[in-house]
Motif scaffolding. Sequence first.
Motif, PDB file in Angstrom:
ATOM      1  N   GLU A 249       0.836  -1.206   0.000  1.00 32.07           N
ATOM      2  CA  GLU A 249       0.000   0.000   0.000  1.00 32.07           C
ATOM      3  C   GLU A 249       0.870   1.254   0.000  1.00 32.07           C
ATOM      4  N   LEU A 252       2.196   1.813  -3.455  1.00 26.32           N
ATOM      5  CA  LEU A 252       1.146   2.277  -4.354  1.00 26.32           C
ATOM      6  C   LEU A 252       0.896   3.773  -4.183  1.00 26.32           C
ATOM      7  N   HIS A 253       0.895   4.246  -2.938  1.00 27.96           N
ATOM      8  CA  HIS A 253       0.678   5.682  -2.695  1.00 27.96           C
ATOM      9  C   HIS A 253       1.894   6.512  -3.103  1.00 27.96           C
ATOM     10  N   THR A 256       1.273   7.044  -6.895  1.00 24.66           N
ATOM     11  CA  THR A 256       0.199   7.971  -7.261  1.00 24.66           C
ATOM     12  C   THR A 256       0.318   9.336  -6.606  1.00 24.66           C
ATOM     13  N   TRP A 263      -8.025   7.547  -1.295  1.00 25.69           N
ATOM     14  CA  TRP A 263      -7.823   6.789  -2.527  1.00 25.69           C
ATOM     15  C   TRP A 263      -8.358   7.576  -3.711  1.00 25.69           C
ATOM     16  N   GLU A 268      -6.024   1.532  -5.217  1.00 21.92           N
ATOM     17  CA  GLU A 268      -5.825   2.064  -3.864  1.00 21.92           C
ATOM     18  C   GLU A 268      -6.988   1.697  -2.945  1.00 21.92           C
TER      19      GLU A 268
END
Length: 334
Positions: A249, A252-253, A256, A263, A268
């Motif tokens: 996680e 992933l953040h 982005t 999200w 997300e």
Amino acid sequence: MLSRVANSIYWLNRYIERAENVARFIDVNLNLMLDLPSGVSQQWKPLVVTTGDIKFFQERYGEATAENVIQFLTFDLDYPNSILSCLRSARENARSIREIISSEMWEEVNTFYHMVQEAAVNNGHHNVNNLFQQLFFHVKFASHRFAGVMDATMSHNEGWHFGQLGRLIERADKKARILDVKYYILLPSAQLVGTPLDQIQWIALLKSASAYEMYRKYQHRIIPARVAEFMILNREFPRSISFCVQEAERCLHQITGTQVGTWCNGAERSLGQLCAKLGYITIEDIIDNGLHEFLDGFQKELNAVDDQISRTFFSLAPLVSEPPVNQQFQTLTW
């Protein structure tokens, strides 16, 4: 970043991690055979069940003997999840993005692939036990070397985070699978729960994740519920399911730029929901509702996360008009 590049880095790391995990539980099973009491039959079928490809195996090999299972999981190029097939796919992904990754990363992948390919050629010409024990040892450490080389020689940008994301999701999936197989299949009878054989197998499971020493520092006795808790919910051990999902996680953040706890896309949202579930559940909750049911549900949710990652970052968006001839790949924007 082109979606093609992001996809290749993601799967390059998933394939390397998959090869390592397959080597881990074959190697541990080989060693487990040495500790089994007399009269207890060898258990090789559960290793194929772990992959989810038991039907494909039975069509090609029939009986789940040690020789058949090891050949299938290690060298069978017609089976896409064998160690050799994974490394062939990893090498192809690396070759397609050589301008993006470091030359050291390419050299590690290429050497790794040829090492296992050479072992496949020599299979049957040497002492089988020695061959495989040495091979699986080198597979595990080649995977570690690749991760270290990537960490040390590649800029920690979007591409690096896509690689980490792939590795962590693959690791979490394989830990869930091997824990599920141990709980429901590997032990021959429920009457043997709590016996020395049961303990031997839980120790083998911990060793398959390089978790035995860290578990013994966390909990001195081998208690099944505590082993499951350590492998699923421990937030500090880097091979636990919870740690892998939380770090995925975070990656992933980083890709982005969205703040953690919020999200902006399906990937997300689905990964955030899975992290929240793992963050608030207890091992007592898991056992009360069924460990198998929890792990089966987790694998489905993780597959949904992977599907959302593919939809968000790797799939081509529908085009309103005809693109220029040379426009083949989507550029990632978020």
